[in-house]
Design an enzyme around this catalytic site. Sequence first.
Site, PDB file in Angstrom:
ATOM      1  N   GLU A  30       0.854  -1.194   0.000  1.00  0.00           N
ATOM      2  CA  GLU A  30       0.000   0.000   0.000  1.00  0.00           C
ATOM      3  C   GLU A  30       0.885   1.236   0.000  1.00  0.00           C
ATOM      4  O   GLU A  30       2.000   1.212   0.550  1.00  0.00           O
ATOM      5  CB  GLU A  30      -0.880  -0.033   1.261  1.00  0.00           C
ATOM      6  CG  GLU A  30      -1.744   1.210   1.450  1.00  0.00           C
ATOM      7  CD  GLU A  30      -2.796   1.047   2.551  1.00  0.00           C
ATOM      8  OE1 GLU A  30      -2.802   0.002   3.242  1.00  0.00           O
ATOM      9  OE2 GLU A  30      -3.612   1.968   2.705  1.00  0.00           O
ATOM     10  N   ASN A  66      -6.594   1.434   3.029  1.00  0.00           N
ATOM     11  CA  ASN A  66      -7.337   2.663   3.285  1.00  0.00           C
ATOM     12  C   ASN A  66      -6.945   3.761   2.293  1.00  0.00           C
ATOM     13  O   ASN A  66      -7.759   4.628   1.957  1.00  0.00           O
ATOM     14  CB  ASN A  66      -7.072   3.137   4.715  1.00  0.00           C
ATOM     15  CG  ASN A  66      -7.599   2.147   5.747  1.00  0.00           C
ATOM     16  OD1 ASN A  66      -8.449   1.318   5.447  1.00  0.00           O
ATOM     17  ND2 ASN A  66      -7.099   2.239   6.973  1.00  0.00           N
ATOM     18  N   ASN A  87     -12.132  -0.946  -0.613  1.00  0.00           N
ATOM     19  CA  ASN A  87     -11.441  -1.527   0.532  1.00  0.00           C
ATOM     20  C   ASN A  87     -12.176  -1.206   1.830  1.00  0.00           C
ATOM     21  O   ASN A  87     -12.517  -0.033   2.065  1.00  0.00           O
ATOM     22  CB  ASN A  87     -10.019  -0.946   0.623  1.00  0.00           C
ATOM     23  CG  ASN A  87      -9.289  -1.410   1.873  1.00  0.00           C
ATOM     24  OD1 ASN A  87      -8.905  -2.567   1.966  1.00  0.00           O
ATOM     25  ND2 ASN A  87      -9.104  -0.521   2.835  1.00  0.00           N
ATOM     26  N   GLU A  88     -12.422  -2.216   2.636  1.00  0.00           N
ATOM     27  CA  GLU A  88     -12.992  -2.043   3.998  1.00  0.00           C
ATOM     28  C   GLU A  88     -14.088  -0.973   4.048  1.00  0.00           C
ATOM     29  O   GLU A  88     -14.040  -0.067   4.887  1.00  0.00           O
ATOM     30  CB  GLU A  88     -11.885  -1.719   5.008  1.00  0.00           C
ATOM     31  CG  GLU A  88     -10.966  -2.892   5.262  1.00  0.00           C
ATOM     32  CD  GLU A  88      -9.995  -2.706   6.425  1.00  0.00           C
ATOM     33  OE1 GLU A  88      -9.922  -1.603   7.002  1.00  0.00           O
ATOM     34  OE2 GLU A  88      -9.300  -3.687   6.756  1.00  0.00           O
ATOM     35  N   TYR A 139      -6.462  -8.964  11.729  1.00  0.00           N
ATOM     36  CA  TYR A 139      -5.124  -8.747  12.289  1.00  0.00           C
ATOM     37  C   TYR A 139      -5.073  -9.347  13.689  1.00  0.00           C
ATOM     38  O   TYR A 139      -6.042  -9.250  14.448  1.00  0.00           O
ATOM     39  CB  TYR A 139      -4.802  -7.250  12.316  1.00  0.00           C
ATOM     40  CG  TYR A 139      -4.579  -6.700  10.915  1.00  0.00           C
ATOM     41  CD1 TYR A 139      -3.381  -6.921  10.255  1.00  0.00           C
ATOM     42  CD2 TYR A 139      -5.590  -5.997  10.244  1.00  0.00           C
ATOM     43  CE1 TYR A 139      -3.169  -6.449   8.961  1.00  0.00           C
ATOM     44  CE2 TYR A 139      -5.396  -5.523   8.946  1.00  0.00           C
ATOM     45  CZ  TYR A 139      -4.181  -5.753   8.313  1.00  0.00           C
ATOM     46  OH  TYR A 139      -3.983  -5.294   7.033  1.00  0.00           O
ATOM     47  N   GLU A 176      -6.293  -9.318   3.545  1.00  0.00           N
ATOM     48  CA  GLU A 176      -5.402  -8.675   4.528  1.00  0.00           C
ATOM     49  C   GLU A 176      -5.382  -9.540   5.776  1.00  0.00           C
ATOM     50  O   GLU A 176      -6.442  -9.741   6.403  1.00  0.00           O
ATOM     51  CB  GLU A 176      -5.883  -7.269   4.894  1.00  0.00           C
ATOM     52  CG  GLU A 176      -5.590  -6.234   3.841  1.00  0.00           C
ATOM     53  CD  GLU A 176      -5.917  -4.819   4.290  1.00  0.00           C
ATOM     54  OE1 GLU A 176      -5.755  -4.499   5.493  1.00  0.00           O
ATOM     55  OE2 GLU A 176      -6.347  -4.036   3.424  1.00  0.00           O
ATOM     56  N   GLN A 236       1.611  -6.450   5.393  1.00  0.00           N
ATOM     57  CA  GLN A 236       1.889  -6.190   4.004  1.00  0.00           C
ATOM     58  C   GLN A 236       3.215  -6.844   3.641  1.00  0.00           C
ATOM     59  O   GLN A 236       3.581  -7.799   4.317  1.00  0.00           O
ATOM     60  CB  GLN A 236       1.874  -4.691   3.766  1.00  0.00           C
ATOM     61  CG  GLN A 236       0.499  -4.085   4.153  1.00  0.00           C
ATOM     62  CD  GLN A 236       0.299  -2.656   3.703  1.00  0.00           C
ATOM     63  OE1 GLN A 236       1.068  -2.081   2.954  1.00  0.00           O
ATOM     64  NE2 GLN A 236      -0.783  -2.039   4.188  1.00  0.00           N
TER      65      GLN A 236
HETATM   66  O1  AHR Z   1      -2.853  -2.900   6.177  1.00  0.00           O
HETATM   67  C1  AHR Z   1      -3.059  -1.742   6.915  1.00  0.00           C
HETATM   68  C2  AHR Z   1      -4.487  -1.249   6.864  1.00  0.00           C
HETATM   69  O2  AHR Z   1      -5.310  -2.163   7.534  1.00  0.00           O
HETATM   70  C3  AHR Z   1      -5.115  -1.140   5.495  1.00  0.00           C
HETATM   71  O3  AHR Z   1      -4.841   0.070   4.876  1.00  0.00           O
HETATM   72  C4  AHR Z   1      -6.576  -1.264   5.788  1.00  0.00           C
HETATM   73  O4  AHR Z   1      -7.281  -1.858   4.739  1.00  0.00           O
HETATM   74  C5  AHR Z   1      -6.642  -2.064   7.076  1.00  0.00           C
HETATM   75  O5  AHR Z   1      -7.427  -1.452   8.026  1.00  0.00           O
END
Ligand code: AHR
Length: 503
Positions: free
Chosen positions: A26, A71, A171-172, A243, A291, A352
């Site tokens: 990103e 994001n 995205n999201e 995450y 992700e 990432q």
């Molecule tokens: O990977 C970091 C961020 O995590 C990304 O920009 C977003 O999609 C997620 O919240």
Amino acid sequence: MQASVIANKEYTISEIDDRVYGAFLEHLGRAIYEGIYEPEHPTADANGMRGDVIELVKRLNVPFVRYPGGNFVSAYNWEDGIGPRDQRPVRLDLAWHTSESNAVGIHEFADWCATVGTDMMLAVNLGSRGVDEARNFLEYCNHPGGSYWSDLRIKNGRKDPWNVKLWCLGNEMDGPWQVGHKDAHEYGKLAANTARAMRMFDKSLELVACGSSNSDMVTYPDWERIVLEHTFEHIDHISLHMYFRNYEKNTANYLALSEKLDRYIDTIAATIRYVRSKKKSRHKVFISFDEWNVWYHSNQQDRAIRDGHQGWPHAPALLEDIYNFEDVLMVGLALNTFIRRSDVVKIACIAQLVNVIAPIMTERGGPAWAQTIYYPYYYASIHGRGTALQLQVKSPGYESVHADHTPYLDIAGVHNEATGIVTFFLINRHSVETIRTEVALQGFTQGTILEHKVMTHSNLEAVNTATSQQEVAPRDGKGAALTEGTLTIELPPYSYQMVRVKV
Ligand code: AHR
């Protein structure tokens, strides 16, 4: 402690789609700038791309890289990143409160992917923009020539279309932090309309609609149901993100997060089936887990920049988690989960790839090195390709906040028929006990052990740094034996192992 496993050649889960070993880059922090692109670096190639990073990425055999966000994409104008560099605008990136120079755009990223030998997965901006920018970007990337956008690409130096097949529809979009955040109906309609327009250009595109940002969202899992009801026939995948965090420093709960991951996948697989039945559809939709990773070490230090207290810096250090040995186990567990759910998860991206919550770190003007989590990702990507075996596992377990029974032994098995190799990835979640594991190989001809790697460390918090790059690294394993079709292996407390058997 004892555990037993049966691996029968005939009992399989699914072919593993190679794309579960994808990655993500990103425009965020130092991922692009000082990560992959640093023209002044001694190893930089003619395009200004760091050669040392290219080598580390190449080794991982990454099938594709998702780009440009995250994001970031929700307020990104892709046109800012094309044409002569000195005429590209500097923009404020609202997502991370930084400045974007646009020195790297689609051309530079595509060239980097070609050098690395990986495909692109591109995201369109459905936050501040919509159908129009999506169709224009698609035409720019994939049309051979003779139209406004494709001719502009040619004028900008790229004659052949890139022919990108994999596209994310935003995205999201469920996240209130997202520029242009929408509710599920608004997003579902926009995603369906965008998908329809993109498919008018090319029916063979693979399209990914946004699912939940995580399974704790208040809108989960209704979000998926509603979005799928709007988009089902127009998309191929619904994306999930997750995450892993261990703020409480509770290793038992942390390592049980893969149970929560498994439930998340299971719930969305069921939601897909529900909508499919409701629509009386024969169309297939899968999960793109685009992700996933450990992300929590750097959150506190990032606050000042993200809250805007440092103005709008260009490529500051952001999300630079320094991974420890404990994270090796968590990343190994997540990868094992994707192998075991390969029937429904066809795409996944470690988030990432460089500097930003990444397996690869760089220093400006200095070295690039592998973080601790590089290794489980490396082993899964290189050796986890083939058919996922439906293993029968008997292991003692423990109760955690995420599940009633989390087995101490976590194992995934992959049979690669072409090479005649079965690979096992094993994790011992126990803090003090060794697990003596017996794996009965059924239906395979007698085999030999080809390779056995172990990662373990006396300190869960041990890390790799620029000056100590091998502190947490795989070593050759000892003592694994294969007699009369039974593989015997001892897993020391808190360990990750990979065993490859020629069958
Ligand atoms: O990977 C970091 C961020 O995590 C990304 O920009 C977003 O999609 C997620 O919240």
